[in-house]
Each structure stands twice: as C-alpha cells, then as structure tokens.
Design a protein around this motif. Sequence first.
Motif, PDB file in Angstrom:
ATOM      1  N   ASP A 145       0.832  -1.203   0.000  1.00  0.00           N
ATOM      2  CA  ASP A 145       0.000   0.000   0.000  1.00  0.00           C
ATOM      3  C   ASP A 145       0.868   1.256   0.000  1.00  0.00           C
ATOM      4  O   ASP A 145       0.499   2.283  -0.589  1.00  0.00           O
ATOM      5  CB  ASP A 145      -0.916   0.015   1.228  1.00  0.00           C
ATOM      6  CG  ASP A 145      -2.105  -0.924   1.086  1.00  0.00           C
ATOM      7  OD1 ASP A 145      -2.381  -1.373  -0.051  1.00  0.00           O
ATOM      8  OD2 ASP A 145      -2.744  -1.216   2.117  1.00  0.00           O
ATOM      9  N   GLN A 146       2.009   1.188   0.669  1.00  0.00           N
ATOM     10  CA  GLN A 146       2.927   2.322   0.729  1.00  0.00           C
ATOM     11  C   GLN A 146       3.899   2.333  -0.452  1.00  0.00           C
ATOM     12  O   GLN A 146       4.253   3.395  -0.972  1.00  0.00           O
ATOM     13  CB  GLN A 146       3.729   2.283   2.036  1.00  0.00           C
ATOM     14  CG  GLN A 146       2.899   2.446   3.289  1.00  0.00           C
ATOM     15  CD  GLN A 146       2.385   3.863   3.474  1.00  0.00           C
ATOM     16  OE1 GLN A 146       2.740   4.775   2.739  1.00  0.00           O
ATOM     17  NE2 GLN A 146       1.522   4.052   4.461  1.00  0.00           N
ATOM     18  N   VAL A 147       4.328   1.171  -0.884  1.00  0.00           N
ATOM     19  CA  VAL A 147       5.347   1.085  -1.937  1.00  0.00           C
ATOM     20  C   VAL A 147       4.756   1.397  -3.309  1.00  0.00           C
ATOM     21  O   VAL A 147       5.373   2.097  -4.128  1.00  0.00           O
ATOM     22  CB  VAL A 147       5.998  -0.315  -1.934  1.00  0.00           C
ATOM     23  CG1 VAL A 147       6.928  -0.483  -3.130  1.00  0.00           C
ATOM     24  CG2 VAL A 147       6.757  -0.533  -0.630  1.00  0.00           C
ATOM     25  N   GLY A 148       3.579   0.880  -3.584  1.00  0.00           N
ATOM     26  CA  GLY A 148       2.923   1.150  -4.861  1.00  0.00           C
ATOM     27  C   GLY A 148       3.748   0.700  -6.052  1.00  0.00           C
ATOM     28  O   GLY A 148       4.290  -0.413  -6.074  1.00  0.00           O
ATOM     29  N   ASP A 149       3.885   1.591  -7.039  1.00  0.00           N
ATOM     30  CA  ASP A 149       4.589   1.216  -8.266  1.00  0.00           C
ATOM     31  C   ASP A 149       6.105   1.245  -8.119  1.00  0.00           C
ATOM     32  O   ASP A 149       6.826   1.057  -9.098  1.00  0.00           O
ATOM     33  CB  ASP A 149       4.154   2.104  -9.433  1.00  0.00           C
ATOM     34  CG  ASP A 149       4.440   3.585  -9.199  1.00  0.00           C
ATOM     35  OD1 ASP A 149       5.073   3.925  -8.178  1.00  0.00           O
ATOM     36  OD2 ASP A 149       4.021   4.400 -10.043  1.00  0.00           O
ATOM     37  N   ARG A 150       6.590   1.443  -6.905  1.00  0.00           N
ATOM     38  CA  ARG A 150       8.037   1.371  -6.661  1.00  0.00           C
ATOM     39  C   ARG A 150       8.490  -0.050  -6.328  1.00  0.00           C
ATOM     40  O   ARG A 150       9.662  -0.276  -6.011  1.00  0.00           O
ATOM     41  CB  ARG A 150       8.430   2.315  -5.518  1.00  0.00           C
ATOM     42  CG  ARG A 150       8.259   3.796  -5.839  1.00  0.00           C
ATOM     43  CD  ARG A 150       8.580   4.665  -4.629  1.00  0.00           C
ATOM     44  NE  ARG A 150       7.594   4.485  -3.569  1.00  0.00           N
ATOM     45  CZ  ARG A 150       7.900   4.312  -2.280  1.00  0.00           C
ATOM     46  NH1 ARG A 150       9.162   4.266  -1.894  1.00  0.00           N
ATOM     47  NH2 ARG A 150       6.942   4.171  -1.381  1.00  0.00           N
ATOM     48  N   LEU A 151       7.599  -1.016  -6.410  1.00  0.00           N
ATOM     49  CA  LEU A 151       7.928  -2.393  -6.042  1.00  0.00           C
ATOM     50  C   LEU A 151       8.909  -3.006  -7.041  1.00  0.00           C
ATOM     51  O   LEU A 151       8.648  -3.049  -8.241  1.00  0.00           O
ATOM     52  CB  LEU A 151       6.657  -3.240  -5.986  1.00  0.00           C
ATOM     53  CG  LEU A 151       6.846  -4.706  -5.579  1.00  0.00           C
ATOM     54  CD1 LEU A 151       7.330  -4.806  -4.134  1.00  0.00           C
ATOM     55  CD2 LEU A 151       5.544  -5.487  -5.770  1.00  0.00           C
ATOM     56  N   ALA A 152      10.039  -3.486  -6.522  1.00  0.00           N
ATOM     57  CA  ALA A 152      11.020  -4.188  -7.351  1.00  0.00           C
ATOM     58  C   ALA A 152      10.782  -5.688  -7.327  1.00  0.00           C
ATOM     59  O   ALA A 152      10.940  -6.368  -8.344  1.00  0.00           O
ATOM     60  CB  ALA A 152      12.436  -3.889  -6.864  1.00  0.00           C
ATOM     61  N   ALA A 153      10.417  -6.223  -6.156  1.00  0.00           N
ATOM     62  CA  ALA A 153      10.213  -7.663  -6.025  1.00  0.00           C
ATOM     63  C   ALA A 153       9.567  -7.965  -4.685  1.00  0.00           C
ATOM     64  O   ALA A 153       9.640  -7.168  -3.742  1.00  0.00           O
ATOM     65  CB  ALA A 153      11.539  -8.412  -6.138  1.00  0.00           C
ATOM     66  N   ILE A 154       8.936  -9.133  -4.608  1.00  0.00           N
ATOM     67  CA  ILE A 154       8.482  -9.698  -3.342  1.00  0.00           C
ATOM     68  C   ILE A 154       9.353 -10.923  -3.076  1.00  0.00           C
ATOM     69  O   ILE A 154       9.290 -11.912  -3.818  1.00  0.00           O
ATOM     70  CB  ILE A 154       6.999 -10.101  -3.388  1.00  0.00           C
ATOM     71  CG1 ILE A 154       6.116  -8.884  -3.666  1.00  0.00           C
ATOM     72  CG2 ILE A 154       6.590 -10.767  -2.076  1.00  0.00           C
ATOM     73  CD1 ILE A 154       4.658  -9.233  -3.907  1.00  0.00           C
ATOM     74  N   ALA A 155      10.189 -10.833  -2.059  1.00  0.00           N
ATOM     75  CA  ALA A 155      11.040 -11.959  -1.682  1.00  0.00           C
ATOM     76  C   ALA A 155      10.281 -12.846  -0.707  1.00  0.00           C
ATOM     77  O   ALA A 155       9.695 -12.354   0.260  1.00  0.00           O
ATOM     78  CB  ALA A 155      12.330 -11.454  -1.041  1.00  0.00           C
TER      79      ALA A 155
END
Length: 508
Positions: A145-155
Amino acid sequence: MQAILKAPASMSSTVSLTVPATATNAVLAPGDFVGFGFETAFVNDYANDFSNKLMNSVAKRLPETLTIRTGGTSGDMLTYDPGQAAVKVCVSGDCPIGSSAAYILGPAYFDGFASFQDFHLSVQAPLGPTVNLSNTLAYVELALDQVGDRLAAIAIGNEPNLYPAEFGVSYSIEQYVADVELVRANLTDALGLNETIFELLDISDFAETDSTTKFTIINTFERGIDSTDNAKFAATHFYQIKTETSTLAQMQTDLMNHAVIVSNISAGVPQDVAYLAANYPAVQYIFSETGSGLTTPREIQDSFGAALWFVDFQLYSLVSGVARVDGTQRPAANHSLWVPDDSAGDVNPGPQVRAPFYAQPFVADFIGLAPGNVLEIDLASDYLVAYASYNASTGAAEKLALINFIAWADGISTASRGSVSFAVSASGLRDTVRVRRLRAEAGCQAMGYDYAGPEQNITWAGEQWSYSLDGGEGHLVANVNVSEVVDVTDGQFTVQVLDSEAILVDLI
C-alpha cells in the motif's frame, strides 16, 4: 603485461599494464547494479533525510532507479498487530536491536516504506518453517500500500537453509519449494499479481554445491520452484570474513585480498549464473545481502579497507554475471555503510557515515550514466587489481579502475606508505587522462570523519559525506583534489596508486 609478486611489498614499484583493445568476454554493466538493503525490523530507522541524501548521492551517478532490499532474519519472525500503537515491540530473542529477534509490528511501521520515494523496494514476505498465511498477507499488503509502483520484487522468506538453526526444526528443500508455492499462490490471488515479481531463495551460502540435498539455486530450481515462471530474481547472501580477524596482517589475508574474493565468488556464482541463463533466462542472479564480516571488530568490518574490499567485490561480481549487489545493514551492524540514527546506542554509535559507504559512489561512477562493457585485467596479483570499461556502442576503452590492496595503516605499519606506479598503455587515448582517487590519509584502518574525526577522514574524488558536517549531503574538502590531469605520451601514461588506495582513470 608484467606479472606481480603474490606477496605484498611496502616499497614503491612499477607495473606495466596494457588495456586490451577490445572488450572480449566483457559483461554489460546494469544501470541499477548498485543496491542498498535494510533489515526488515529497522526500515523505519532508515526512513529519514540523512539516509535518502546518502543514497541519492549514489543514485544520481547511474541511469536507472536503484533498489533497496528490505528483508532479513527478523522478516521471518515478525507478527502484525493492527491495534498496536508502537511502531514495533521486540518480544523475544536479541532485543531490542538484534536481527534474530521476534518483533510485533503496529500500523505505524509501514509508514517507513513511504520515505524512499526515489527508489525501488524489494519487500520480504514472511515465511519461516511454519507458514502463517494471514500474517504474511497482512504484512505484504500493508507494505505494498505504501510502496505502490516502486515495487522491485516480493522476496519469499530469508535464508531457509538456516531455518533448522534459527527455529530448531528440520527443514528440507522440498518443504521450502512447497511453502513458496503456497505463499506465492495466495499472494497472487489476494493482491491480483500478474507479473514476474518474485525473489527466491535468499540463501546464506551460495557455495553449498557438494550435495543435491543442500540449498542451492540449482538444486532448488531443479525441484520446480519456478514452475509458474514468475520469478524475477534468485538471491544469495555473502559475508567476506569467515574467521576472527583483528590484526593488520589478518586484515590483509582475509579482507584486502583479491585472490580470496575471486575464490569465494568462483565457488558458486559462475555455475549458478550459467544455469539460470540456460534454463531460466528471465531470472537474474543477485547478491541481496552482503557485508565485510559479521563477528570481527568494527575497526576491521567498517574500515577503509572494507571500502576497498567492497569496490573489488562488486566489480568482480559484475564481471561474473551478478545483476545487482545490495550493501545491507541494520543500525547495530558493525559492517554498516552508515548508521541512520542513535537507536543502537553505544553498541554502534550514530548517526554516522561509515567507511564502506565510499565504495558506492566509486562503483557508481565507474559504471556511469552510460554503462559500458566491463572486464577484469588480470594482473596475476593478490593485491593489485584492474578493471576496464568499454563504450557499449563504439567499443572504445573509456575507464580504468585500479586497486592497491597492500595494507598500510598509520600508527600500525612500521614502514612508510608505499605505492605502485602503473605504466599504462591503451589505444585511442587523448593527450591527457583524468584521475580520481578513493583515499584515506590514515590508510586502511581509517574509520571516517563521523566516527574518528578529521585525522581518519575519507574522500572520493575530493568529496566527503558526514552526518555531523553536512547531514549526508556530501561536500568537497578543502585542499583535496577532485581530480588530476595526467599527460599521455605515445599512447602511454603513468599513474601512482598509494598502498591502500583505489583510483578511477577516465581514458577518453
């Protein structure tokens, strides 16, 4: 090319070096190669102007958005309490500043992810040997919700090969693969994910290659961990010093030693990179957690020698096919690039910029805004290292990085500071070349201005970073050259590199 003696020498010497005319077997440098990392439980400690200024000082030197990896052991031991007012409460383990501790997070914790607006973020989904899907989903959903389109990956998880030691249970590759598929399927359905976004493994030892039962990239992928083809990264961790290191001689052997760096990386990385390229070409190999050491004294882990190590480690990783190297930390970690606040108290005083940070702008400037093809120039030495970068379009050699690992420390070394003169030959040179220096007048055990005062100051190309002087903004230091101009004669020039120093030469 002149071969160099394996043993370091304190006297001055001259080495002949020829820059290859063509970039044979070179690797194109990724534009986002330099990364950062924060332990999960301490994201909020780094959510300040100081940290952002330091990272932006590096990011402006590269063409692509850089990534911050948030993850670590604490990321698999946390729980979320929506009614908790505190950002986090440490409830067991190495409280209150340890990574192997269990924390309860409140809603305010997730505000920290909003701080890093100029960076991509990798977010760790809590795993552990017993999956709590509701807890995992709550954490990831609130973070995104905070990261939005800045997400690089979900580890998904952290260091599953250490779950038996961390949690006191048995845990196999097969169980890990099943747990990852369970978490991935639920996250994909709940969050509507339809892209290649997952980071896998994050194992602690990439060199575990002697058994099909051990956690390695190859073993795990062979068991079908990417059966849905939405893995983006395969990640491993690396810490250089494996033994207790406290003396200058041990520092030379264990840390400031190119042969050891090559041996460590060559033990697993080339095999993993080649396997992924052949079988999973969309998956990039990264070092998502790195450091000079874990148990050695701060004066070794956080020294200028560690900065020189981190330069060489990153550049050798690059030419080995690694797509990104994250310099990772938490406030109490003695290998930190910087300490973001005073939360660790006397355990690790802060806020401060520490010596290893200086590797980041050096490596970023070597790659530059127009990344080229990079190769190592083998000097047949454990202590002298060279890398060249070639223009990706024209093929011309553009930059030369030189590292002199010979350990010298003011007040400890009995001999005066030596140097190596590199007599360099290269084609296509202009009348002059430009030289920039990564230097510390006190030598390899300098700790930087914030920790030890002006006598142990460190500069890169005349620039210094300090919390106490500029809040992390960076500033030029009086009487320290930004660069030097060296004349070229008949396609040759000579540059001097002090013991315990690195330089970057702009060739054209």
